[in-house]
Scaffold this active site. Structure first.
Site, short mmCIF file in Angstrom:
data_model
loop_
_atom_site.label_atom_id
_atom_site.label_comp_id
_atom_site.label_asym_id
_atom_site.label_seq_id
_atom_site.Cartn_x
_atom_site.Cartn_y
_atom_site.Cartn_z
N ASP A 1 2.24 29.30 -13.49
CA ASP A 1 2.02 28.15 -14.36
C ASP A 1 3.07 27.15 -13.89
O ASP A 1 4.26 27.32 -14.18
CB ASP A 1 2.26 28.52 -15.83
CG ASP A 1 1.91 27.35 -16.72
OD1 ASP A 1 2.32 26.23 -16.41
OD2 ASP A 1 1.21 27.56 -17.73
N HIS A 2 2.65 26.13 -13.16
CA HIS A 2 3.67 25.34 -12.46
C HIS A 2 4.57 24.56 -13.43
O HIS A 2 5.64 24.12 -13.05
CB HIS A 2 3.05 24.44 -11.39
CG HIS A 2 2.45 23.17 -11.91
ND1 HIS A 2 1.20 23.11 -12.47
CD2 HIS A 2 2.92 21.90 -11.95
CE1 HIS A 2 0.94 21.87 -12.83
NE2 HIS A 2 1.95 21.11 -12.54
N ASP B 1 -7.89 23.78 -18.96
CA ASP B 1 -7.09 23.30 -17.84
C ASP B 1 -5.62 23.11 -18.23
O ASP B 1 -4.73 23.37 -17.43
CB ASP B 1 -7.69 21.96 -17.35
CG ASP B 1 -6.99 21.43 -16.11
OD1 ASP B 1 -6.76 22.23 -15.19
OD2 ASP B 1 -6.69 20.21 -16.06
N HIS C 1 -0.30 25.38 -19.69
CA HIS C 1 0.91 24.56 -19.70
C HIS C 1 1.42 24.29 -21.13
O HIS C 1 2.59 24.46 -21.43
CB HIS C 1 0.68 23.21 -19.02
CG HIS C 1 0.12 23.32 -17.63
ND1 HIS C 1 0.48 24.31 -16.76
CD2 HIS C 1 -0.79 22.55 -16.95
CE1 HIS C 1 -0.15 24.15 -15.61
NE2 HIS C 1 -0.93 23.09 -15.70
C1 BG6 Z 1 -2.82 21.06 -13.31
C2 BG6 Z 1 -4.14 20.65 -13.87
O1 BG6 Z 1 -2.54 22.40 -13.64
O2 BG6 Z 1 -1.81 20.22 -13.84
C3 BG6 Z 1 -4.42 19.19 -13.57
O3 BG6 Z 1 -5.16 21.46 -13.32
C4 BG6 Z 1 -3.28 18.33 -14.02
O4 BG6 Z 1 -5.64 18.78 -14.17
C5 BG6 Z 1 -1.96 18.87 -13.51
O5 BG6 Z 1 -3.50 17.01 -13.54
C6 BG6 Z 1 -0.80 18.11 -14.10
O6 BG6 Z 1 0.39 18.52 -13.48
P1 BG6 Z 1 1.65 17.58 -13.40
O7 BG6 Z 1 2.68 18.42 -12.77
O8 BG6 Z 1 1.24 16.39 -12.57
O9 BG6 Z 1 1.97 17.18 -14.81
#
Ligand code: BG6
Length: 476
Positions: A167-168, A225, A230
Site C-alpha cells: 500500500d504505497h 481504489d 489507502h
Molecule cells: C493509487 C490509485 O493507488 O493511488 C490511483 O490507484 C491514485 O487511482 C493514486 O491516483 C494516488 O497516489 P498518490 O501517491 O499520487 O496520492
C-alpha cells in the site's frame, strides 16, 4: 546480502514510472550491494531494448546519466508468457541459489495466480537456500472473497513473512510520521480519545482524472481504489493503540484491531452516511476537462464512482462516539491529502466573543508535507478579541532535505525483508469485510450515484455527512 529482483510486468507503466527510478536512486545512494534485476514480461524485447527503456524512464524522471551504464549493466530481460514454464525454467537457470530472490508482481492482477503457481512449480518460491520474497501490488482482490482466495493461493507457496502486499501510502514520509508523532511524543496521546476529540476528517483529493487507467478504474471505482486500502490505512494509524514494540507484527496487530472495530454499515446507514459520485465536465487548474463518461475507455453509461465519502464509527473504548468522516475523489479542485483531528471546545466558554473553532491538528500528507496545529489566540489590542492562529511544521524547511519517494522506502524494505510498511493478510481481509457490504449496497443502488462538476469540491450531497453532527468539511 546479494539479491536478484525479478520484475514481472517490467514493460508496464508502474515499472517505468515508479520501480526503475526508485531502484536507481537506491543504487546511487549506495543502499544496494551486490544485485541484479531481471525484467520478465511478454513484449518482444531483449536485454538491449530493456536497458534503453529503463534509461528512458530515468530520463523522464529527470535523472542525470551519472552511474547509468553501471546500473544498466545489472539489468537483463526474459521474454515469456506468464504461464509458460519455459520462461520460468530460463529464469531458474539464470539465478544463483545463493542469492536472495525478490519477485515483484507489477502485472495486472489477473496474472498474479499464474505467476505464483509457476514460481512454485519451478522451485522459485519457498525452500530455496537463500531468502525468497514476493511483492504484490494493489489491488489485492476485488472483494473479501477474492482477497481470501488470493491469500490462500499465495500462502501455499510463500510464508506470510515472505509476502509483501503493497500500500504505497504507507511508504510516504508523512504517513510514517503519524506513529512517530503519536508515540514518540508524550503531550498528545493523553488527549487522543473521545473525551477530547470531537471528530476526525480524512481527505484524499486529486486534481487528476482517470488518465490512462479507465480499463482498471471502470471495474474498481474510488471505494476499492482508494478507500479499502489507502484511506483505511490512514485511519488505522490515527486510531490504533500504541504497539508493544516497533516490530512489523506488533504494529499490524494494532491496525487489525482497528479494522475489526469498524462498525459495519447496514442499508439505512449506507443510504444516510455514504455518498458516491462521478465527475462531470469542468475546469481543473485552469483547463477544461471532459466528464468521466467522456474519458477514453470509459463506457458512456458508466456508473463507476470517482468520488466516495463515508461517515464511520469505531466501536472501541477510545473512539466510541467520535465520527470519522472520510472523502476521496478525482478531478477535485486540487491535490490534497490530509488528516485533521478536531478537538472539542473547552468545557466552559469564558470569552465573550465565543470560540472560533479552535484546536485542530492537521497532518498534511501531500503537498506541503508537514503538521499544523490551530490554537485560539488573543489579538493584540485593547479589546478582548481572539482568532485562530496556526503553528506550522513544514518538512521542506524543517529538515532541508527532500523526502524520499514512497517506492524507494518500500522497495528497500522488501529487499531487506522488513514488512512493517506492508499489509498483512488479516489486515487486507478485515478491511474488505468493512468495504464489501457498502460496495454491494452501492451496486444495488441503495445510495444513488451523484454527480459533481470537475474542479470543485465534490458533490453537494456530501455536506450532509459532517452536517449530521453540526460541522462542515475543511475547505479544499
Ligand atoms: C493509487 C490509485 O493507488 O493511488 C490511483 O490507484 C491514485 O487511482 C493514486 O491516483 C494516488 O497516489 P498518490 O501517491 O499520487 O496520492
Amino acid at each position: 546480502m546479494p539479491f536478484t529482483l525479478v520484475v514481472y510486468g517490467a514493460t508496464g507503466d508502474l515499472a517505468s514510472r515508479k520501480l526503475f527510478p526508485a531502484l536507481y536512486t537506491l543504487y546511487r545512494e549506495g543502499a544496494l550491494d551486490d544485485w541484479r534485476m531481471i525484467g520478465f514480461a511478454r513484449r518482444e524485447w531483449n536485454d538491449d531494448t530493456f536497458r534503453s527503456e529503463i534509461s528512458k524512464s530515468l530520463d523522464r524522471s529527470g535523472f542525470d546519466s551519472t552511474a547509468r551504464d553501471a546500473f544498466l549493466s545489472r539489468c537483463s530481460y526474459i521474454r515469456s508468457e506468464f504461464d509458460d514454464p519455459k520462461g520460468y525454467a530460463s529464469l531458474a537457470e539464470s539465478i544463483s541459489d545463493q542469492r536472495e530472490l525478490i519477485h515483484y508482481l507489477a502485472t495486472t492482477p489477473d496474472n498474479y495466480r499464474k505467476i505464483v503457481e509457476r514460481l512454485g512449480a519451478a522451485g522459485l518460491a519457498r525452500l530455496r537456500s537463500a531468502a525468497t520474497r514476493v511483492v504484490v501490488e494493489k489491488p489485492f482482490g476485488r472483494d473479501g472473497n477474492e482477497a481470501q482466495k488470493l491469500n490462500r493461493y499465495i500462502a501455499e507457496r510463500f510464508d506470510e513473512e515472505s509476502i509483501f502486499r503493497i500500500d504505497h501510502y504507507l511508504g510516504k514520509e508523512t504517513v510514517q510520521n503519524i506513529a512517530v508523532f503519536r508515540f514518540g511524543n508524550s503531550i498528545f496521546e493523553p488527549v487522543w480519545n473521545n473525551a477530547h476529540i470531537e471528530f476526525v476528517e480524512i481527505t484524499v483529493a486529486e486534481a487528476v482524472g482517470v488518465e490512462t487507467r479507465a480499463a482498471y478504474f471502470e471495474k474498481s471505482g474510488a471505494l476499492r481504489d482508494m478507500v479499502q486500502n489507502h484511506i483505511l490505512q490512514l485511519l488505522a494509524l490515527v486510531a490504533m493503540e500504541p504497539p508493544s514494540s516497533l516490530t512489523a507484527d506488533a504494529i499490524r496487530d494494532e491496525k487489525v484491531k482497528v479494522f475489526r472495530s469498524l462498525r459495519s454499515l447496514d442499508s439505512a446507514a449506507i443510504a444516510r452516511d455514504t455518498v458516491r459520485a462521478q465527475y462531470g465536465a469542468g475546469i481543473v487548474e485552469g483547463n477544461s476537462v471532459p466528464a468521466y463518461r467522456d474519458e477514453k475507455g470509459v463506457s458512456p453509461g458508466s456508473v463507476a464512482e470517482t468520488y466516495a465519502a463515508l461517515k464511520i464509527h469505531l466501536d472501541s473504548w477510545r473512539w466510541a462516539g467520535v465520527p470519522f468522516i472520510i472523502r476521496t475523489g478525482k478531478r477535485l479542485s486540487r491535490r490534497l491529502s490530509e488528516i485533521t483531528v478536531h478537538f472539542k471546545a473547552p468545557p466552559i466558554d469564558l470569552f465573550p466573543r465565543g470560540w472560533t473553532g479552535g484546536n485542530k491538528l492537521v497532518f498534511r500528507i501531500q503537498p506541503d508535507e508537514g503538521l499544523t496545529l490551530y490554537l485560539d489566540t488573543k489579538i493584540p489590542g485593547l479589546q478582548d478579541k481572539s482568532r485562530s492562529v496556526s503553528m506550522d511544521f513544514l518538512y521542506g524547511t524543517g529538515f532541508g532535505i527532500p523526502s524520499p519517494e514512497a517506492y524507494e522506502r518500500l522497495l528497500l524494505d522488501a529487499l531487506i525483508g522488513d514488512g512493517t510498511l506492508y499489509t498483512r493478510r488479516d489486515e487486507v481481509e478485515s478491511s474488505w469485510a468493512f468495504i464489501d457490504p457498502i460496495r454491494k449496497a452501492w451496486d444495488e443502488n441503495v445510495s444513488p450515484l451523484r454527480s459533481y462538476e470537475a474542479g470543485l469540491s465534490g458533490p453537494s450531497e456530501s455536506v450532509q455527512l459532517p452536517l449530521s453532527f453540526g460541522k462542515t468539511w475543511r475547505r479544499l
